[in-house]
Design an enzyme around this catalytic site. Structure first.
Site, PDB file in Angstrom:
ATOM      1  N   LYS A 100       0.684 -12.020  14.732  1.00  0.00           N
ATOM      2  CA  LYS A 100       0.513 -11.565  13.351  1.00  0.00           C
ATOM      3  C   LYS A 100       1.897 -11.332  12.749  1.00  0.00           C
ATOM      4  O   LYS A 100       2.776 -10.776  13.409  1.00  0.00           O
ATOM      5  CB  LYS A 100      -0.304 -10.272  13.329  1.00  0.00           C
ATOM      6  CG  LYS A 100      -0.616  -9.757  11.933  1.00  0.00           C
ATOM      7  CD  LYS A 100      -1.518  -8.520  11.961  1.00  0.00           C
ATOM      8  CE  LYS A 100      -1.867  -8.044  10.558  1.00  0.00           C
ATOM      9  NZ  LYS A 100      -2.738  -6.850  10.566  1.00  0.00           N
ATOM     10  N   SER A 136      -7.044  -7.104   7.801  1.00  0.00           N
ATOM     11  CA  SER A 136      -5.902  -7.874   7.368  1.00  0.00           C
ATOM     12  C   SER A 136      -5.424  -8.919   8.378  1.00  0.00           C
ATOM     13  O   SER A 136      -4.652  -9.810   8.014  1.00  0.00           O
ATOM     14  CB  SER A 136      -4.732  -6.934   7.050  1.00  0.00           C
ATOM     15  OG  SER A 136      -4.299  -6.275   8.237  1.00  0.00           O
ATOM     16  N   SER A 175      -8.483  -3.627  10.742  1.00  0.00           N
ATOM     17  CA  SER A 175      -7.924  -4.973  10.593  1.00  0.00           C
ATOM     18  C   SER A 175      -7.900  -5.871  11.832  1.00  0.00           C
ATOM     19  O   SER A 175      -7.564  -7.036  11.711  1.00  0.00           O
ATOM     20  CB  SER A 175      -6.509  -4.880  10.047  1.00  0.00           C
ATOM     21  OG  SER A 175      -6.569  -4.648   8.678  1.00  0.00           O
TER      22      SER A 175
HETATM   23  N1  GLN Z   1      -9.036  -2.715   5.082  1.00  0.00           N
HETATM   24  C1  GLN Z   1      -8.226  -1.562   5.359  1.00  0.00           C
HETATM   25  C2  GLN Z   1      -7.169  -1.414   4.294  1.00  0.00           C
HETATM   26  O1  GLN Z   1      -7.175  -2.181   3.404  1.00  0.00           O
HETATM   27  C3  GLN Z   1      -7.646  -1.631   6.724  1.00  0.00           C
HETATM   28  C4  GLN Z   1      -6.467  -2.503   6.839  1.00  0.00           C
HETATM   29  C5  GLN Z   1      -5.854  -2.449   8.187  1.00  0.00           C
HETATM   30  O2  GLN Z   1      -6.497  -2.053   9.174  1.00  0.00           O
HETATM   31  N2  GLN Z   1      -4.605  -2.825   8.267  1.00  0.00           N
HETATM   32  O3  GLN Z   1      -6.343  -0.552   4.331  1.00  0.00           O
END
Ligand code: GLN
Length: 485
Positions: A76, A151, A175
């Site tokens: 990532k 994400s 995410s």
């Molecule tokens: N969807 C969540 C956010 O937008 C989690 C994102 C994440 O885990 N990095 O913050």
């Protein structure tokens, strides 16, 4: 090769039936042919990857290979990797070449794994759909008109499309788990503090945790064994003995108590998702597990609490991007204040700006007690709910995400709808607990559904065995997206 698991590829590499150069070359050519379709990777460096593959082959020949030696892993693009451009999905870091390795990257490198490339993601990991990236949306291999979740959507889609046998992800509010669910793969968010955050670009430091993404629980265990471990450079890294996360694989499940929180179904999961999750729990019943209804009364507050705390921490963490030290700088400006202003206006996208504004607001004098402190209090209550539940069961199960993959663009205009995707995943982050998502079926449109397994602190090995036993009895994890053989 495409469908082989990391553990079977590892056996072939060990038996010298396959070289890492062949394997890495194979995935690189698949990526070159298919990345335009899915937009999973933002940076490739074929020469660097192949050099690592050659070194891995030499190490295997010298008889000093480890299980991951020669295995290509997608990273990532939130992890700093020396000599690699590291963008975090943002224009702000579009020109940033990291001078050092994140702990996770260094651990994988030391084990001889090959960095296959950097994967696309929501900008600064803020999102649930991988649409906020400066590099364009990632597409879900099961239906390219839908999102892969986020994400870590680039990592998830890469593994689902067989462009990589495994990948790294990070999970601040879901995410790793939510994109794993939406792309039909497996993803583990470990207990907070088990994997070092050193060199992982910070979003919300009290919630961020790195973890593995792959197609089987067994592969997650392999990756996790290498990724985890104490690191003095992260002040929240836990000083514990190294663990072999595969040590419980193979234990029978008889007597395992599954807690089913009634709020997990009440909070609006779609009928197809509920049906698949119920069928998975029934299958685990056939494997000897028992079920008990439990309650997490404060769970409905997890999304509002998360969306106060995560932006608060983000607003502080993102203050460092000022155009002075590294990263993007606006080309034209009047004076220093104007340089900061233009750099941050041009360098950040809309969602990141929204979070910085919310975070600054909830931390400001006069609102701090009403929002930030109050959210911290409710965070304690959520953790306490879990502690009570774990007196009555060994693991908790429910959906990972309320729906399957939604269409690209569908929720971008409505941040609250986007945030509500995180209802089932944010509680584990707020409590610091480990959470795992594995594929457990499909909806009527043929899109994958994820089963979430939440365990008590440090229960990863046990959770991975629950998933492994389920995968020995079912074949959802072996299904491939249409057009991917
Ligand atoms: N969807 C969540 C956010 O937008 C989690 C994102 C994440 O885990 N990095 O913050």
């Amino acid at each position: 090769m495409d469908n082989a698991t990391i553990s079977s590829l590892s056996a072939e590499l060990a038996a010298r039936k396959l070289s890492s150069v062949e394997l890495t070359g194979h995935f690189l050519s698949r990526i070159k042919a298919l990345n335009a379709k899915y937009n999973c990777f933002v940076t490739l460096d074929e020469e660097r990857s192949l050099a690592q593959a050659r070194a891995a082959d030499a190490r295997r020949s010298a008889g000093s290979g480890q299980p991951l030696t020669g295995i290509p892993i997608a990273q990532k693009d939130i992890f700093c990797a020396a000599g690699w451009r590291t963008t975090c999905g943002s224009r702000m870091l579009s020109n940033f070449v990291s001078p050092y390795d994140a702990h996770v990257v260094a651990q994988l490198d030391a084990a001889g794994a090959v960095n296959l490339g950097k994967t696309n993601m929501d900008e600064f990991a803020m999102g649930s759909s991988s649409e906020t990236s400066y590099y364009g949306p990632v597409r879900n291999p099961w239906d390219v008109h839908t999102v892969p979740g986020g994400s870590s959507g680039g990592s998830a889609a890469a593994v689902a499309a067989r462009l990589a046998p495994g990948a790294t992800g990070t999970d601040t509010g879901g995410s790793i788990r939510q994109p794993a669910a939406m792309t039909g793969i497996c993803g583990l968010k470990p207990t907070y503090g088990v994997v070092s955050r050193y060199g992982m670009i910070a979003f919300a430091s009290s919630l961020d945790q790195a973890g593995p993404m792959a197609r089987t629980a067994e592969d997650l265990a392999l990756l996790m064994t290498t990724m985890a471990g104490y690191d003095a450079r992260d002040s929240t890294s836990l000083e514990r003995e190294r663990e072999n996360y595969a040590r419980e694989l193979g234990k029978p499940l008889a007597g395992l108590r599954i807690g089913l929180p009634k709020e997990f179904i009440a909070e609006g999961a779609s009928a197809d998702v509920v049906k698949a999750v119920e069928a998975a729990v029934a299958e685990l019943g056939r494997l000897g597990c028992t079920t008990v209804e439990v309650s997490l009364p404060n769970m409905r507050l997890a999304v509002p609490v998360y969306y106060v705390l995560a932006p608060a921490e983000a607003s502080s963490n993102l203050a460092r991007y000022d155009g002075a030290r590294y990263g993007y700088r606006a080309p034209e400006y009047a004076d220093l204040a104007d340089m900061y202003k233009k750099t941050r206006s041009q360098g950040f996208g809309a969602e990141v700006k929204r979070r910085i504004l919310i975070g600054t607001y909830v931390l400001s004098h006069g609102y701090y007690d009403a929002y930030y402190i109050q959210a911290q209090r409710v965070r304690r209550l959520i953790a306490r709910d879990f502690a009570e539940v774990f007196e009555r069961c060994d693991v908790i199960m429910g959906p990972t995400s309320p729906t399957t993959a939604f269409r690209i663009g569908e929720k971008m205009g409505d941040p609250v709808q986007m945030y509500l995707n995180d209802i089932y995943t944010t509680p584990a982050n707020l409590a610091g607990l480990p959470g795992l998502s594995i594929p457990c079926g499909f909806d009527a449109k043929g899109l994958p559904v994820g089963l979430q397994i939440i365990g008590n602190y440090f229960a990863e090995a046990r959770m991975l065995n629950v998933a492994h036993q389920y995968q020995r009895a079912t074949d959802w994890h072996t299904r491939t997206p249409p057009g991917v053989e």
